[in-house]
Design a protein around this motif. Structure first.
Motif, PDB file in Angstrom:
ATOM      1  N   ILE A  76       0.872  -1.172   0.000  1.00  0.00           N
ATOM      2  CA  ILE A  76       0.000   0.000   0.000  1.00  0.00           C
ATOM      3  C   ILE A  76       0.912   1.226   0.000  1.00  0.00           C
ATOM      4  N   PRO A  77       0.870   2.009  -1.094  1.00  0.00           N
ATOM      5  CA  PRO A  77       1.775   3.156  -1.208  1.00  0.00           C
ATOM      6  C   PRO A  77       1.706   4.090   0.001  1.00  0.00           C
ATOM      7  N   ASN A  78       2.849   4.583   0.418  1.00  0.00           N
ATOM      8  CA  ASN A  78       2.991   5.509   1.547  1.00  0.00           C
ATOM      9  C   ASN A  78       2.514   4.931   2.869  1.00  0.00           C
ATOM     10  N   PHE A  79       2.325   3.612   2.935  1.00  0.00           N
ATOM     11  CA  PHE A  79       1.908   2.977   4.184  1.00  0.00           C
ATOM     12  C   PHE A  79       2.823   1.807   4.503  1.00  0.00           C
ATOM     13  N   GLY A  80       2.835   0.789   3.655  1.00  0.00           N
ATOM     14  CA  GLY A  80       3.696  -0.356   3.890  1.00  0.00           C
ATOM     15  C   GLY A  80       3.213  -1.584   3.161  1.00  0.00           C
ATOM     16  N   SER A  81       3.792  -2.733   3.494  1.00  0.00           N
ATOM     17  CA  SER A  81       3.418  -3.973   2.826  1.00  0.00           C
ATOM     18  C   SER A  81       3.129  -5.072   3.841  1.00  0.00           C
ATOM     19  N   PHE A  82       2.222  -5.954   3.431  1.00  0.00           N
ATOM     20  CA  PHE A  82       1.800  -7.084   4.244  1.00  0.00           C
ATOM     21  C   PHE A  82       2.231  -8.373   3.551  1.00  0.00           C
ATOM     22  N   SER A  83       2.692  -9.338   4.316  1.00  0.00           N
ATOM     23  CA  SER A  83       3.012 -10.659   3.778  1.00  0.00           C
ATOM     24  C   SER A  83       2.727 -11.706   4.847  1.00  0.00           C
ATOM     25  N   MET A  84       2.459 -12.930   4.389  1.00  0.00           N
ATOM     26  CA  MET A  84       2.158 -14.013   5.322  1.00  0.00           C
ATOM     27  C   MET A  84       3.447 -14.714   5.741  1.00  0.00           C
ATOM     28  N   SER A  85       3.497 -15.137   6.980  1.00  0.00           N
ATOM     29  CA  SER A  85       4.633 -15.882   7.509  1.00  0.00           C
ATOM     30  C   SER A  85       4.150 -17.261   7.937  1.00  0.00           C
ATOM     31  N   ILE A  86       4.982 -18.272   7.728  1.00  0.00           N
ATOM     32  CA  ILE A  86       4.642 -19.634   8.130  1.00  0.00           C
ATOM     33  C   ILE A  86       5.714 -20.170   9.078  1.00  0.00           C
ATOM     34  N   LYS A  87       5.405 -21.291   9.713  1.00  0.00           N
ATOM     35  CA  LYS A  87       6.369 -21.922  10.617  1.00  0.00           C
ATOM     36  C   LYS A  87       6.169 -23.430  10.584  1.00  0.00           C
ATOM     37  N   SER A  88       7.133 -24.139  11.131  1.00  0.00           N
ATOM     38  CA  SER A  88       7.048 -25.586  11.237  1.00  0.00           C
ATOM     39  C   SER A  88       6.499 -25.949  12.620  1.00  0.00           C
ATOM     40  N   LYS A  89       5.644 -26.955  12.677  1.00  0.00           N
ATOM     41  CA  LYS A  89       5.092 -27.416  13.957  1.00  0.00           C
ATOM     42  C   LYS A  89       6.153 -28.129  14.791  1.00  0.00           C
ATOM     43  N   THR A  90       7.176 -28.632  14.113  1.00  0.00           N
ATOM     44  CA  THR A  90       8.250 -29.355  14.795  1.00  0.00           C
ATOM     45  C   THR A  90       9.602 -28.789  14.348  1.00  0.00           C
ATOM     46  N   GLU A  91      10.628 -29.121  15.083  1.00  0.00           N
ATOM     47  CA  GLU A  91      11.969 -28.693  14.705  1.00  0.00           C
ATOM     48  C   GLU A  91      12.385 -29.421  13.433  1.00  0.00           C
ATOM     49  N   ILE A  92      12.970 -28.675  12.508  1.00  0.00           N
ATOM     50  CA  ILE A  92      13.418 -29.276  11.245  1.00  0.00           C
ATOM     51  C   ILE A  92      14.898 -29.617  11.377  1.00  0.00           C
ATOM     52  N   VAL A  93      15.162 -30.910  11.404  1.00  0.00           N
ATOM     53  CA  VAL A  93      16.533 -31.389  11.509  1.00  0.00           C
ATOM     54  C   VAL A  93      17.046 -31.763  10.125  1.00  0.00           C
ATOM     55  N   ASP A  94      16.216 -32.438   9.365  1.00  0.00           N
ATOM     56  CA  ASP A  94      16.578 -32.867   8.019  1.00  0.00           C
ATOM     57  C   ASP A  94      15.585 -32.264   7.028  1.00  0.00           C
ATOM     58  N   PRO A  95      16.020 -31.333   6.169  1.00  0.00           N
ATOM     59  CA  PRO A  95      15.104 -30.703   5.218  1.00  0.00           C
ATOM     60  C   PRO A  95      14.381 -31.699   4.305  1.00  0.00           C
ATOM     61  N   GLU A  96      14.991 -32.860   4.069  1.00  0.00           N
ATOM     62  CA  GLU A  96      14.377 -33.876   3.200  1.00  0.00           C
ATOM     63  C   GLU A  96      13.204 -34.572   3.876  1.00  0.00           C
ATOM     64  N   SER A  97      13.134 -34.518   5.201  1.00  0.00           N
ATOM     65  CA  SER A  97      12.090 -35.261   5.905  1.00  0.00           C
ATOM     66  C   SER A  97      10.848 -34.415   6.223  1.00  0.00           C
ATOM     67  N   ILE A  98      10.881 -33.119   5.946  1.00  0.00           N
ATOM     68  CA  ILE A  98       9.743 -32.258   6.273  1.00  0.00           C
ATOM     69  C   ILE A  98       8.583 -32.542   5.328  1.00  0.00           C
ATOM     70  N   ARG A  99       7.370 -32.576   5.887  1.00  0.00           N
ATOM     71  CA  ARG A  99       6.165 -32.810   5.096  1.00  0.00           C
ATOM     72  C   ARG A  99       5.249 -31.597   5.208  1.00  0.00           C
ATOM     73  N   SER A 100       4.408 -31.413   4.228  1.00  0.00           N
ATOM     74  CA  SER A 100       3.495 -30.267   4.186  1.00  0.00           C
ATOM     75  C   SER A 100       2.630 -30.175   5.443  1.00  0.00           C
ATOM     76  N   GLU A 101       2.268 -31.304   6.006  1.00  0.00           N
ATOM     77  CA  GLU A 101       1.410 -31.327   7.198  1.00  0.00           C
ATOM     78  C   GLU A 101       2.097 -30.706   8.416  1.00  0.00           C
ATOM     79  N   GLN A 102       3.412 -30.566   8.356  1.00  0.00           N
ATOM     80  CA  GLN A 102       4.169 -30.007   9.471  1.00  0.00           C
ATOM     81  C   GLN A 102       4.304 -28.486   9.384  1.00  0.00           C
TER      82      GLN A 102
END
Length: 136
Positions: A76-102
């Protein structure tokens, strides 16, 4: 008009494990302005917006949420911008093992435009005093 603030005590422990001391300022919050109240305020001003536009605002905000959900950043000009942030429900140790449900929604981030910083750079602050203040 001044921006009222209160002082809150620091709590918890610091990174070094010591008990935090001192205070920090926070803006004294006033009433919440919902969409209807905002539409009424705008209709009673020189903004050429009527109370009937409340439904249009509601549609606009729903579209913004849809766009955020689709990964867009809303600027929004002269105001700012909005964006969505996400997080993992569990600690990510191995990037290959993460699933969308997490993965889950975290919050909406807001980044102010430099214009906003300039706008508030001249703001006056006043300590909130319950006995003498007329803040809502």
């Amino acid at each position: 008009m001044s921006i009222y603030y209160e002082l809150k005590p620091k709590t918890g422990k610091s990174k070094t494990g010591e008990e935090k001391t001192g205070y920090y300022p926070v803006v004294k919050r006033r009433k919440v302005i919902d969409l209807r109240a905002l539409a009424m305020l705008l209709s009673n001003s020189n903004y050429n917006i009527s109370l009937a536009d409340e439904a249009k605002f509601e549609q606009l905000f729903m579209k913004i949420l849809d766009l955020l959900k689709d990964g867009y950043t809303i600027s929004i000009p002269n105001f700012g911008s909005f964006s969505m942030s996400i997080k993992s429900k569990t600690e990510i140790v191995d990037p290959e093992s993460i699933r969308s449900e997490q993965i889950e929604y975290s919050c909406i981030n807001f980044r102010t435009n430099p214009h906003v910083k300039n706008f508030f750079s001249t703001a006056k602050f006043e300590k909130y005093n319950v006995k003498y203040s007329y803040v809502d």
